[in-house]
Design a protein around this motif. Structure first.
Motif, mmCIF file in Angstrom:
data_model
loop_
_atom_site.group_PDB
_atom_site.id
_atom_site.type_symbol
_atom_site.label_atom_id
_atom_site.label_comp_id
_atom_site.label_asym_id
_atom_site.label_seq_id
_atom_site.Cartn_x
_atom_site.Cartn_y
_atom_site.Cartn_z
ATOM 1 N N LEU A 1 15.739 52.022 55.598
ATOM 2 C CA LEU A 1 15.397 50.612 55.397
ATOM 3 C C LEU A 1 16.267 49.713 56.259
ATOM 4 C CD1 LEU A 1 15.020 50.065 51.526
ATOM 5 C CD2 LEU A 1 13.340 49.532 53.295
ATOM 6 N N GLY A 2 17.544 50.054 56.338
ATOM 7 C CA GLY A 2 18.495 49.243 57.103
ATOM 8 C C GLY A 2 18.225 49.309 58.596
ATOM 9 N N SER B 1 24.380 42.567 55.801
ATOM 10 C CA SER B 1 24.379 43.590 56.844
ATOM 11 C C SER B 1 24.452 42.963 58.224
ATOM 12 C CB SER B 1 23.098 44.404 56.771
ATOM 13 O OG SER B 1 22.994 45.049 55.538
ATOM 14 N N HIS C 1 28.299 53.758 53.286
ATOM 15 C CA HIS C 1 27.648 52.830 54.205
ATOM 16 C C HIS C 1 27.141 53.587 55.421
ATOM 17 C CE1 HIS C 1 31.613 52.871 56.111
ATOM 18 N NE2 HIS C 1 31.135 52.205 57.151
ATOM 19 N N SER D 1 18.525 58.882 48.104
ATOM 20 C CA SER D 1 18.633 57.437 47.933
ATOM 21 C C SER D 1 19.412 56.809 49.099
ATOM 22 C CB SER D 1 19.302 57.157 46.586
ATOM 23 O OG SER D 1 19.776 55.850 46.525
ATOM 24 N N MET D 2 20.508 57.480 49.524
ATOM 25 C CA MET D 2 21.269 56.964 50.678
ATOM 26 C C MET D 2 20.432 57.042 51.950
ATOM 27 S SD MET D 2 25.218 58.221 50.165
ATOM 28 C CE MET D 2 24.978 59.838 49.463
ATOM 29 N N ARG E 1 17.138 56.937 52.192
ATOM 30 C CA ARG E 1 16.106 55.892 52.140
ATOM 31 C C ARG E 1 16.693 54.529 52.506
ATOM 32 N NH1 ARG E 1 14.211 58.602 47.434
ATOM 33 N NH2 ARG E 1 15.511 57.256 46.139
ATOM 34 N N HIS E 2 17.865 54.251 51.924
ATOM 35 C CA HIS E 2 18.522 52.967 52.189
ATOM 36 C C HIS E 2 18.861 52.840 53.678
ATOM 37 C CE1 HIS E 2 21.780 49.897 50.725
ATOM 38 N NE2 HIS E 2 20.739 49.325 51.261
ATOM 39 N N LEU F 1 22.110 45.819 47.508
ATOM 40 C CA LEU F 1 21.043 45.166 48.263
ATOM 41 C C LEU F 1 21.413 43.754 48.676
ATOM 42 C CD1 LEU F 1 17.972 46.495 46.280
ATOM 43 C CD2 LEU F 1 18.757 47.212 48.542
ATOM 44 N N PRO G 1 22.385 51.234 45.825
ATOM 45 C CA PRO G 1 22.360 50.348 46.996
ATOM 46 C C PRO G 1 22.854 48.948 46.650
ATOM 47 C CG PRO G 1 20.200 51.364 46.588
ATOM 48 C CD PRO G 1 21.040 51.637 45.394
ATOM 49 N N VAL H 1 24.059 49.250 56.246
ATOM 50 C CA VAL H 1 23.830 48.948 54.834
ATOM 51 C C VAL H 1 24.752 49.855 54.025
ATOM 52 C CG1 VAL H 1 21.428 48.210 55.133
ATOM 53 C CG2 VAL H 1 21.937 50.618 54.677
ATOM 54 N N GLY I 1 26.486 50.778 49.721
ATOM 55 C CA GLY I 1 26.410 50.633 48.281
ATOM 56 C C GLY I 1 27.517 51.432 47.607
#
Ligand SMILES: [Zn+2]
Length: 191
Positions: free
Chosen positions: A56-57, A92, A125, A49-50, A52-53, A88, A86, A62, A64
């Motif tokens: 994306l960033g 950022s 982060h 999950s980190m 993926r985030h 969201l 995250p 980014v 969470g």
């Protein structure tokens, strides 16, 4: 900057076998460097999950929150982070990240609804391409809002070449904030 994540009282670790010894769990990545005082286990899904985030960033930072449990086994305290949540709505920028009121409100609402029994164990982060460390601003955030013994900071730089340099875990030790350790990654076998 406003972060309000403190729980009323510092939780105490409860007795539980760690991942790898607990039924239906297996260690998939044994970080090579750990704190003697507090081990940090991260569920494979939370790592994903980190990651993926972070993807994306892209070039923006980014981040969470980290949720899970605080335990001990044979005198060793450890964290079991099984959710990376995250933020969201956090703002950022290339080298900073702000958790403002809106982001925190959204987080607390979601956390109560979806993960009411989990503890807030800290925050994560990304540092896209500028490596894994805590900047003076990061240290300020951590000292101000994550000052309890079970609180951690995780920094992710998905662009580092070597896997062990991509994720750093910073914990409170008796002498202060630690260097960046490597998390122990585990998986749960549904069988
Ligand atoms: Zn940072």
């Amino acid at each position: 900057m406003q972060i309000k994540v403190k729980e009323a009282d510092a939780p105490r670790p409860s007795l539980r076998l760690p991942p790898g010894e607990r039924p239906h769990t297996a260690i998939v990545e044994l970080g090579v460097l750990h704190s003697d005082e507090l081990l940090v286990y991260v569920h494979r899904e939370a790592m994903a999950s980190m990651a993926r985030h972070a993807q994306l960033g892209g070039a923006l930072e980014v981040g969470g929150f980290l949720l899970g449990g605080y335990y001990y086994s044979r005198g060793q305290r450890y964290l079991d982070i099984d959710v990376a949540f995250p933020a969201l709505e956090a703002k950022s920028e290339a080298i900073s990240l702000t958790f403002d009121k809106v982001a925190l409100k959204a987080f607390h609402k979601e956390r109560e609804r979806r993960f009411p029994s989990k503890l807030i164990l800290g925050w994560y982060h990304t540092h896209p391409r500028h490596s894994v460390f805590l900047s003076p601003d990061d240290v300020f955030i951590h000292k101000s809002f994550f000052s309890q013994a079970h609180h951690v900071a995780i920094v992710v730089d998905p662009y580092q070449q070597h896997r062990v340099e991509q994720v750093g875990v910073f914990v409170w030790e008796s002498t202060g904030l630690s260097q960046g350790y490597h998390p122990i990654v585990y998986e749960v076998d549904p069988a």
